[in-house]
Scaffold this motif. Sequence first.
Motif, short mmCIF file in Angstrom:
data_model
loop_
_atom_site.label_atom_id
_atom_site.label_comp_id
_atom_site.label_asym_id
_atom_site.label_seq_id
_atom_site.Cartn_x
_atom_site.Cartn_y
_atom_site.Cartn_z
N UNK A 59 -41.73 -7.39 15.02
CA UNK A 59 -40.68 -7.11 14.05
C UNK A 59 -39.32 -6.99 14.73
N UNK A 60 -39.27 -6.32 15.85
CA UNK A 60 -37.99 -6.09 16.53
C UNK A 60 -37.44 -7.38 17.15
N UNK A 61 -38.31 -8.15 17.82
CA UNK A 61 -37.83 -9.28 18.62
C UNK A 61 -37.97 -10.64 17.95
N UNK A 62 -38.79 -10.78 16.91
CA UNK A 62 -39.06 -12.11 16.38
C UNK A 62 -38.83 -12.25 14.88
N UNK A 63 -38.17 -11.31 14.25
CA UNK A 63 -37.85 -11.49 12.84
C UNK A 63 -36.68 -12.47 12.75
N UNK A 64 -36.71 -13.29 11.73
CA UNK A 64 -35.70 -14.34 11.58
C UNK A 64 -35.00 -14.16 10.25
N UNK A 65 -33.67 -14.15 10.30
CA UNK A 65 -32.83 -14.14 9.11
C UNK A 65 -31.80 -15.26 9.27
N UNK A 66 -31.87 -16.21 8.37
CA UNK A 66 -30.92 -17.33 8.40
C UNK A 66 -30.01 -17.22 7.19
N UNK A 67 -28.74 -17.00 7.45
CA UNK A 67 -27.71 -16.99 6.41
C UNK A 67 -26.92 -18.29 6.57
N UNK A 68 -26.07 -18.64 5.62
CA UNK A 68 -25.32 -19.89 5.74
C UNK A 68 -24.47 -19.99 7.01
N UNK A 69 -24.03 -18.86 7.56
CA UNK A 69 -23.17 -18.92 8.74
C UNK A 69 -23.77 -18.33 10.00
N UNK A 71 -27.51 -17.30 12.27
CA UNK A 71 -28.95 -17.24 12.50
C UNK A 71 -29.21 -15.99 13.32
N UNK A 72 -30.02 -15.09 12.78
CA UNK A 72 -30.37 -13.88 13.51
C UNK A 72 -31.84 -13.94 13.87
N UNK A 73 -32.12 -13.86 15.16
CA UNK A 73 -33.49 -13.84 15.66
C UNK A 73 -33.62 -12.57 16.48
N UNK A 74 -34.44 -11.64 16.00
CA UNK A 74 -34.60 -10.38 16.71
C UNK A 74 -33.28 -9.65 16.82
N UNK A 75 -32.87 -9.37 18.05
CA UNK A 75 -31.62 -8.64 18.27
C UNK A 75 -30.44 -9.56 18.53
N UNK A 76 -30.63 -10.85 18.40
CA UNK A 76 -29.60 -11.81 18.77
C UNK A 76 -29.06 -12.54 17.54
N UNK A 77 -27.75 -12.77 17.54
CA UNK A 77 -27.10 -13.52 16.46
C UNK A 77 -26.48 -14.79 17.04
N UNK A 78 -26.73 -15.89 16.34
CA UNK A 78 -26.20 -17.19 16.77
C UNK A 78 -25.44 -17.78 15.58
N UNK A 79 -24.17 -18.13 15.75
CA UNK A 79 -23.46 -18.80 14.66
C UNK A 79 -24.10 -20.17 14.39
N UNK A 80 -24.30 -20.48 13.12
CA UNK A 80 -24.93 -21.75 12.75
C UNK A 80 -24.06 -22.91 13.21
N UNK A 81 -22.75 -22.70 13.27
CA UNK A 81 -21.84 -23.76 13.73
C UNK A 81 -22.08 -24.12 15.20
N UNK A 82 -22.69 -23.21 15.97
CA UNK A 82 -22.96 -23.48 17.38
C UNK A 82 -24.26 -24.24 17.61
N UNK A 83 -25.07 -24.45 16.57
CA UNK A 83 -26.35 -25.13 16.72
C UNK A 83 -26.15 -26.62 16.53
N UNK A 84 -26.75 -27.41 17.41
CA UNK A 84 -26.64 -28.86 17.36
C UNK A 84 -27.55 -29.39 16.24
N UNK A 85 -26.96 -30.00 15.21
CA UNK A 85 -27.78 -30.48 14.09
C UNK A 85 -28.75 -31.60 14.48
N UNK A 86 -28.37 -32.40 15.50
CA UNK A 86 -29.27 -33.49 15.93
C UNK A 86 -30.56 -32.94 16.51
#
Length: 185
Positions: A59-69, A71-86
């Motif tokens: 639950x702490x490290x592998x829960x995934x929440x994807x919002x339009x802007x 991506x939250x995985x565990x304790x880490x947040x990644x802006x969707x704009x930083x992800x390579x669509x290819x």
Amino acid sequence: MYRERGPKTWSVVCVSLYVAAVAATGVAALPENPGAWLAVSGLYVFALVPLLIVPISKYVYHRIDLAPDTLRVGRERIPVADIDPRSVRTQLRRATENGGASVLRNVATSMNSGFTFRGRNVADKRLPRLVGGAWAVPMGMGSVAIANRRGQQLLIATRHPEEFLRALAEATEATEATDGPEARR
């Protein structure tokens, strides 16, 4: 857009058995021996905690929440704009060609011998970095390797790789369409 949480069945069963054991001990010991009942109930916790460590860790490290802007995985947040669509589209194509991930395939993938990702103490920078803050992909979970726009490989543990990749592809395409060509550089 997408949310992934682990099932709570195991935790509910374990806590229910703990409560039933404490109640059964209470029926036998109370009101004559409240101290013995408390001591034995406390000892039952030593059996309960090891059974709940893995679900809590997932639950702490592998829960995934994807919002339009974001991506939250565990304790880490990644802006969707930083992800390579290819990279997302490539992984989605591979996942659909393989017929999706089954529970047995997830277990087999997570039980491989040796590190296929770069955790906290692995120095090989060519391996993908495990996202979320955990040390490893838990047994029974699949994983998805995607890239960010800087070329860094990211590994995300997920129970439903194909569903996750579909939602991530939608989010990255929407971000790519709104940001225009300057975001792709």
